[in-house]
Design an enzyme around this catalytic site. Structure first.
Site, PDB file in Angstrom:
ATOM      1  CG  HIS A 156      -2.115  -0.846   1.117  1.00  0.00           C
ATOM      2  ND1 HIS A 156      -2.075  -2.175   1.450  1.00  0.00           N
ATOM      3  CD2 HIS A 156      -3.387  -0.591   0.684  1.00  0.00           C
ATOM      4  CE1 HIS A 156      -3.274  -2.705   1.235  1.00  0.00           C
ATOM      5  NE2 HIS A 156      -4.085  -1.766   0.766  1.00  0.00           N
ATOM      6  CE  LYS A 160      -3.770  -0.494   4.963  1.00  0.00           C
ATOM      7  NZ  LYS A 160      -5.045   0.104   5.404  1.00  0.00           N
TER       8      LYS A 160
HETATM    9  P1  NAD Z   1      -7.261   9.445   5.196  1.00  0.00           P
HETATM   10  O1  NAD Z   1      -6.303   9.615   6.327  1.00  0.00           O
HETATM   11  O2  NAD Z   1      -6.963  10.076   3.876  1.00  0.00           O
HETATM   12  O3  NAD Z   1      -8.713   9.954   5.635  1.00  0.00           O
HETATM   13  C1  NAD Z   1      -9.266   9.765   6.906  1.00  0.00           C
HETATM   14  C2  NAD Z   1     -10.188  10.941   7.176  1.00  0.00           C
HETATM   15  O4  NAD Z   1     -10.878  10.694   8.403  1.00  0.00           O
HETATM   16  C3  NAD Z   1      -9.413  12.265   7.336  1.00  0.00           C
HETATM   17  O5  NAD Z   1     -10.042  13.284   6.589  1.00  0.00           O
HETATM   18  C4  NAD Z   1      -9.508  12.512   8.829  1.00  0.00           C
HETATM   19  O6  NAD Z   1      -9.481  13.902   9.167  1.00  0.00           O
HETATM   20  C5  NAD Z   1     -10.861  11.891   9.144  1.00  0.00           C
HETATM   21  N1  NAD Z   1     -11.034  11.603  10.577  1.00  0.00           N
HETATM   22  C6  NAD Z   1     -10.100  11.277  11.492  1.00  0.00           C
HETATM   23  N2  NAD Z   1     -10.633  11.138  12.703  1.00  0.00           N
HETATM   24  C7  NAD Z   1     -11.953  11.403  12.559  1.00  0.00           C
HETATM   25  C8  NAD Z   1     -13.041  11.438  13.466  1.00  0.00           C
HETATM   26  N3  NAD Z   1     -12.890  11.171  14.767  1.00  0.00           N
HETATM   27  N4  NAD Z   1     -14.276  11.743  12.977  1.00  0.00           N
HETATM   28  C9  NAD Z   1     -14.460  12.012  11.660  1.00  0.00           C
HETATM   29  N5  NAD Z   1     -13.456  12.003  10.759  1.00  0.00           N
HETATM   30  C10 NAD Z   1     -12.212  11.696  11.205  1.00  0.00           C
HETATM   31  O7  NAD Z   1      -7.444   7.856   5.044  1.00  0.00           O
HETATM   32  P2  NAD Z   1      -8.057   7.052   3.824  1.00  0.00           P
HETATM   33  O8  NAD Z   1      -6.962   6.566   2.925  1.00  0.00           O
HETATM   34  O9  NAD Z   1      -9.194   7.813   3.237  1.00  0.00           O
HETATM   35  O10 NAD Z   1      -8.621   5.759   4.581  1.00  0.00           O
HETATM   36  C11 NAD Z   1      -9.613   5.892   5.585  1.00  0.00           C
HETATM   37  C12 NAD Z   1      -9.910   4.513   6.170  1.00  0.00           C
HETATM   38  O11 NAD Z   1     -10.515   3.682   5.166  1.00  0.00           O
HETATM   39  C13 NAD Z   1      -8.669   3.752   6.651  1.00  0.00           C
HETATM   40  O12 NAD Z   1      -9.011   2.998   7.807  1.00  0.00           O
HETATM   41  C14 NAD Z   1      -8.356   2.835   5.482  1.00  0.00           C
HETATM   42  O13 NAD Z   1      -7.633   1.689   5.861  1.00  0.00           O
HETATM   43  C15 NAD Z   1      -9.764   2.479   5.055  1.00  0.00           C
HETATM   44  N6  NAD Z   1      -9.901   1.998   3.684  1.00  0.00           N
HETATM   45  C16 NAD Z   1     -10.791   0.976   3.513  1.00  0.00           C
HETATM   46  C17 NAD Z   1     -11.031   0.499   2.243  1.00  0.00           C
HETATM   47  C18 NAD Z   1     -12.067  -0.585   2.085  1.00  0.00           C
HETATM   48  O14 NAD Z   1     -12.372  -0.970   0.936  1.00  0.00           O
HETATM   49  N7  NAD Z   1     -12.636  -1.096   3.189  1.00  0.00           N
HETATM   50  C19 NAD Z   1     -10.382   1.045   1.134  1.00  0.00           C
HETATM   51  C20 NAD Z   1      -9.488   2.116   1.327  1.00  0.00           C
HETATM   52  C21 NAD Z   1      -9.266   2.591   2.629  1.00  0.00           C
END
Ligand code: NAD
Length: 269
Positions: A156, A160
């Site tokens: 990744h 991440k």
């Molecule tokens: P990122 O860090 O770009 O985004 C996370 C967002 O959440 C940020 O904008 C952050 O400010 C916000 N955030 C943090 N704490 C918060 C809170 N208490 N309340 C509301 N918002 C809050 O990360 P990303 O790459 O977008 O990934 C987000 C999550 O999704 C991760 O856990 C990642 O592993 C997961 N993910 C899952 C899949 C899937 O298919 N299940 C795919 C991609 C990413």
């Protein structure tokens, strides 16, 4: 009828893709957007953050208000948010599509509690391809798993924060369950130093973090004289966002329960 969707983590990499996917979907619209309290996204327009131009939906910091405004909540943020989001969905009686990975015990139990009251889809990976990969991995484990060394290798992007990925763990779990093993006991995370010979009963995990890799997973079954490698490569986060929006439509019509992407795609257990 258009499904009103509330997005938690709306300013993140996935959140912005989700805003875009919802706005591309003629049967859905963005009802609310939430991000971290005190973060710079709060107060901005969710559409502008996503590069789609103004949508008239301001990013807030209150999951309860967002859940009340939507028919379904989609949360791709951080585990720190999960308990508050689950409580907000429970209070408003809204289904939750949860994409956040790296959940701890408290967060998993909040999700399980919510699933007694509403439909919860929790998938480590919302792509159709990975859902199919999991089914193929189970098939391979049944056929050759007991006579192979099984390793899960994932790569990744550099941003991440959890490892191994939720998808890698899910794939390892699929192998362990099929072979009647307990992943907590047979998993080996990375190797270093004098490790001794490999034990066939173990399932190894290797993690790569580099550049802008969207997500790659390989499950390797290695025997004597041959090996099988099953690989999925995501080239755009759009695939996860499209899957999550599909899951949101599906969840809106389901009774309470904990579901995964296989249920959404009708692939069964
Ligand atoms: P990122 O860090 O770009 O985004 C996370 C967002 O959440 C940020 O904008 C952050 O400010 C916000 N955030 C943090 N704490 C918060 C809170 N208490 N309340 C509301 N918002 C809050 O990360 P990303 O790459 O977008 O990934 C987000 C999550 O999704 C991760 O856990 C990642 O592993 C997961 N993910 C899952 C899949 C899937 O298919 N299940 C795919 C991609 C990413």
């Amino acid at each position: 009828m258009s499904t009103a969707i509330a997005i938690v983590g709306a300013a993140g990499r996935m959140g912005r893709m989700l805003v875009d996917a919802v706005e591309h979907d003629a049967a859905a619209h963005l009802a609310a957007a939430v991000d971290r309290a005190g973060g710079e996204a709060v107060g901005r327009d969710a559409g502008e953050l996503a590069g789609r131009g103004r949508l008239g939906v301001t990013v807030g910091d209150d999951p309860a208000a967002a859940a009340a405004a939507g028919d379904v909540v989609i949360d791709f943020s951080l585990p720190e948010a999960t308990e508050a989001v689950a409580a907000a969905c429970a209070a408003a009686g809204r289904p939750l599509v949860l994409g956040t990975t790296g959940l701890g015990e408290a967060q998993r139990s909040a999700v399980a509690g919510l699933a007694e009251r509403t439909a919860v889809v929790h998938a480590a990976n919302y792509s159709t391809g990975v859902t199919l990969l999991t089914a193929l991995v189970e098939q391979a484990a049944r056929a050759i798993g007991a006579h192979s060394d099984v390793e899960v290798i994932e790569a990744h992007h550099r941003h991440k924060v959890d490892a191994p990925s939720g998808t890698a763990l899910r794939l390892g779990e699929a192998v362990a369950d099929t072979l009647g093993r307990d992943l907590a006991e047979c998993a080996v995370y990375g190797r270093e130093g004098r490790t001794g010979e490999r034990d066939r009963e173990t399932i190894g995990f290797e993690t790569i973090r580099a550049g802008d890799i969207v997500g790659e997973h390989t499950v390797l079954f290695a025997g004597d004289g041959e090996r099988v490698e099953l690989t999925h490569k995501a080239s755009s986060r759009g695939t996860f966002a499209a899957g999550a929006v599909r899951a949101a439509h599906w969840a809106a019509a389901q009774p309470p329960g904990l579901y995964d992407m296989r249920d959404v795609l009708g692939l069964g257990g």
